[in-house]
Design a protein around this motif. Structure first.
Motif, short mmCIF file in Angstrom:
data_model
loop_
_atom_site.label_atom_id
_atom_site.label_comp_id
_atom_site.label_asym_id
_atom_site.label_seq_id
_atom_site.Cartn_x
_atom_site.Cartn_y
_atom_site.Cartn_z
N GLN A 98 0.89 -1.26 -0.03
CA GLN A 98 -0.03 0.00 0.05
C GLN A 98 0.54 1.20 0.19
O GLN A 98 0.65 2.20 -0.59
CB GLN A 98 -0.97 -0.15 1.20
N ASN A 113 -7.35 2.71 -2.81
CA ASN A 113 -8.39 2.38 -1.81
C ASN A 113 -8.05 1.73 -0.75
O ASN A 113 -7.68 0.46 -0.69
CB ASN A 113 -9.28 1.31 -2.66
N THR A 115 -6.79 0.22 2.71
CA THR A 115 -7.24 -0.74 3.90
C THR A 115 -6.90 -0.18 5.08
O THR A 115 -5.75 0.46 5.23
CB THR A 115 -7.19 -2.30 3.50
N VAL A 123 -1.11 -5.19 -1.79
CA VAL A 123 -2.41 -4.85 -2.35
C VAL A 123 -3.22 -6.02 -2.95
O VAL A 123 -4.25 -6.19 -2.71
CB VAL A 123 -2.14 -3.61 -3.17
N ALA A 127 -6.71 -7.87 -1.70
CA ALA A 127 -7.79 -7.78 -2.49
C ALA A 127 -8.33 -9.05 -3.05
O ALA A 127 -9.34 -9.31 -3.08
CB ALA A 127 -7.55 -7.04 -3.76
N ASP A 132 -11.31 -5.11 2.73
CA ASP A 132 -12.41 -4.01 2.63
C ASP A 132 -11.32 -2.70 2.77
O ASP A 132 -10.47 -2.81 3.50
CB ASP A 132 -13.51 -3.79 3.61
N GLY A 133 -11.50 -1.93 1.76
CA GLY A 133 -10.81 -0.43 1.81
C GLY A 133 -11.62 0.50 2.57
O GLY A 133 -12.88 0.16 3.20
N SER A 137 -15.44 -2.26 -1.07
CA SER A 137 -14.63 -3.64 -1.09
C SER A 137 -13.59 -3.73 -1.90
O SER A 137 -13.70 -3.36 -2.96
CB SER A 137 -15.66 -4.63 -1.17
N ARG A 138 -12.44 -4.39 -1.54
CA ARG A 138 -11.16 -4.36 -2.61
C ARG A 138 -11.51 -5.41 -3.69
O ARG A 138 -10.74 -5.15 -4.53
CB ARG A 138 -10.13 -4.64 -1.67
N ASP A 141 -11.44 -3.72 -6.76
CA ASP A 141 -10.45 -3.14 -7.28
C ASP A 141 -9.46 -4.09 -8.32
O ASP A 141 -8.41 -3.69 -8.96
CB ASP A 141 -9.36 -2.68 -6.16
N VAL A 192 -5.02 -3.04 -11.13
CA VAL A 192 -5.71 -2.36 -9.96
C VAL A 192 -6.30 -1.29 -10.26
O VAL A 192 -5.88 -0.47 -11.09
CB VAL A 192 -4.71 -1.92 -8.80
#
Length: 466
Positions: A98, A113, A115, A123, A127, A132-133, A137-138, A141, A192
């Motif tokens: 991230q 996004n 988390t 990342v 995902a 969840d970000g 929700s990731r 992504d 992403v």
């Protein structure tokens, strides 16, 4: 490539799960090295278990589901292969964190996004396990993936081409979601989907009496169902259930008499202002809602308790929340730290009456095992919430870890009895969670798909039941 200098992968686990034996650790750095590793493992019939950064805290950390796997640590595959600042996509490898991606996006029209976990979590790993970000929700992504199959071949999905360029979803079946929470291959890259950086990001925060949690949850769900004009993931969180007796623990600052409504409102100035007005109207009959605070996330200072959440809503990952919750100063200390932590992640109802009944049943389990539990609802849709149940325990206290695991097991039974399925599993329950919620025909289809792509079952054995 073999690296046996990381014995911590064999036993370090903040959740205190039963240790798994590990056959060794491999640290490939390129796609070709992964392909070579997979081909050799197939020839030698060695089982492989890939991890990204191994920070799957509360659910097994870096440990495989089964014994005697060769752990494939993909943390050194940390290239950002492509960044499309016109369309808003990044193509990244599993070791990209991230922190790394957010830094590259700083000052651009796009943001990540983020988390709430550590800034140095993967990342891709989060995902693909449906984390969840702060915005959504990731799983949303995940635009496309590149994966190495058990025969060493490489496939791409979702419009991600073999050259690593992302075109958007193209004609024909899209198997991207087949690689979410499954073990069909080793994912080596992902496209992403990024978030447009909005004009305004406001942060909603309110503390309300614990007995109002069901009413507040239903009110916020109503706000979403009637049309929230702003983006952002609303949460009802920090509802702590504590035993009536015994020795239990919670993070510093958690007050069992209160819970929190929290989340960003993102969009134009006018959109955010309207969303705030509608949210306040939705909560008007909830006791304590009059103290709801809505602030400009960019103006929250380092000494404000909302600072960590403000950073995340701005697309800036931080470890402050994790450090405060688990009593550490570095994320490297978490798996060896004084506080243990387990996670139980169910789909949760948004109706007040069902929520109150469920909370009462969970309270009975908390009392029975003299272990505290903290509940969070992530309102990922107007229909249902992603629940996050956190169980904390003192790792130095006799039998505390055992009681925590028993609470998670009994909590799982309580949830199933109330129609709440698990949406994300730990290493001890991944198979059971899939088998209990999937039809016989569905399990047969998953088995046929796995057998076709990995006939010897060498990739991530036991992960999500396959």
């Amino acid at each position: 490539m073999q690296d046996l200098s990381r014995p911590e992968l064999r036993s370090r686990d903040v959740g205190g799960h039963q240790p798994r034996t590990v056959a060794g650790v491999e640290t490939p750095r390129t796609l070709d090295e992964v392909r070579t590793l997979v081909r050799q493992a197939t020839a030698d019939r060695r089982r492989l278990y890939p991890i990204s950064t191994g920070r799957n805290w509360g659910m097994g950390s870096a440990m495989p589901v089964t014994d005697d796997n060769l752990v494939v640590d993909l943390g050194a595959m940390n290239r950002i292969r492509g960044l499309d600042l016109e369309a808003g996509y990044a193509v990244i490898e599993p070791g990209v964190t991230q922190r790394q991606l957010a830094e590259v996006l700083r000052g651009t029209p796009w943001m990540l996004n983020v988390t709430a976990s550590c800034a140095d979590t993967s990342v891709i790993g989060n995902a693909l396990d449906r984390g969840d970000g702060c915005i959504r929700s990731r799983v949303h992504d995940v635009a496309g993936i590149e994966a190495v199959l058990a025969d060493g071949s490489v496939v791409t999905t979702g419009g991600l081409d073999p050259a690593g360029r992302y075109h958007g979803r193209v004609a024909g079946p899209d198997l991207t979601q087949a690689f979410v929470q499954h073990n069909l291959g080793i994912v080596t890259a992902m496209a992403v989907s990024l978030v447009p950086r909005p004009e305004t990001i406001a942060l909603v925060h309110g503390r309300m009496p614990a007995h109002q949690a069901g009413a507040a949850l239903e009110a916020v769900a109503g706000f979403l169902r009637r049309g929230n004009p702003a983006d952002g993931l609303m949460r009802v969180r920090e509802l702590a259930l504590v035993p009536s007796h015994g020795d239990w623990t919670l993070p510093d600052g958690v007050d069992p008499s209160l819970f929190t409504v929290l989340g960003p409102l993102m969009g134009s100035d006018a959109t955010v202002e309207l969303a705030e007005e509608l949210l306040r109207k939705s909560l008007i009959e909830v006791e304590g809602a009059e103290a709801l605070r809505v602030v400009d996330a960019a103006e929250v200072g380092p000494h404000d308790p909302l600072y960590a959440r403000a950073l995340m809503s701005l697309g800036i990952p931080t470890c402050l929340g994790v450090h405060n919750a688990l009593g550490v100063t570095s994320c490297d200390q978490i798996d060896d730290g004084p506080m243990g932590f387990l996670a139980l992640l169910p789909l949760m109802p948004l109706q007040a009456r069902r929520t109150e009944h469920l909370v009462g049943a969970l309270q009975s389990a908390v009392d029975a095992h003299t272990t505290a539990l903290m509940i969070e609802w992530n309102l990922v849709s107007p229909h249902i919430g992603n629940g996050v149940m956190q169980i904390f325990f003192d790792r130095g206290a006799p039998a505390a870890a055992h009681r925590a695991h028993q609470l998670r097991n009994d909590g799982n039974c309580v949830l199933r009895g109330n129609g709440c399925a698990i949406y994300r599993s730990d290493i001890d329950h991944a198979a059971a969670d899939v088998w209990s919620e999937t039809s016989t025909a569905g399990l047969g289809m998953l088995h046929r798909l796995k057998t076709a792509l990995d006939p010897d079952g060498l990739l991530s054995p036991g992960r999500y039941g396959a």
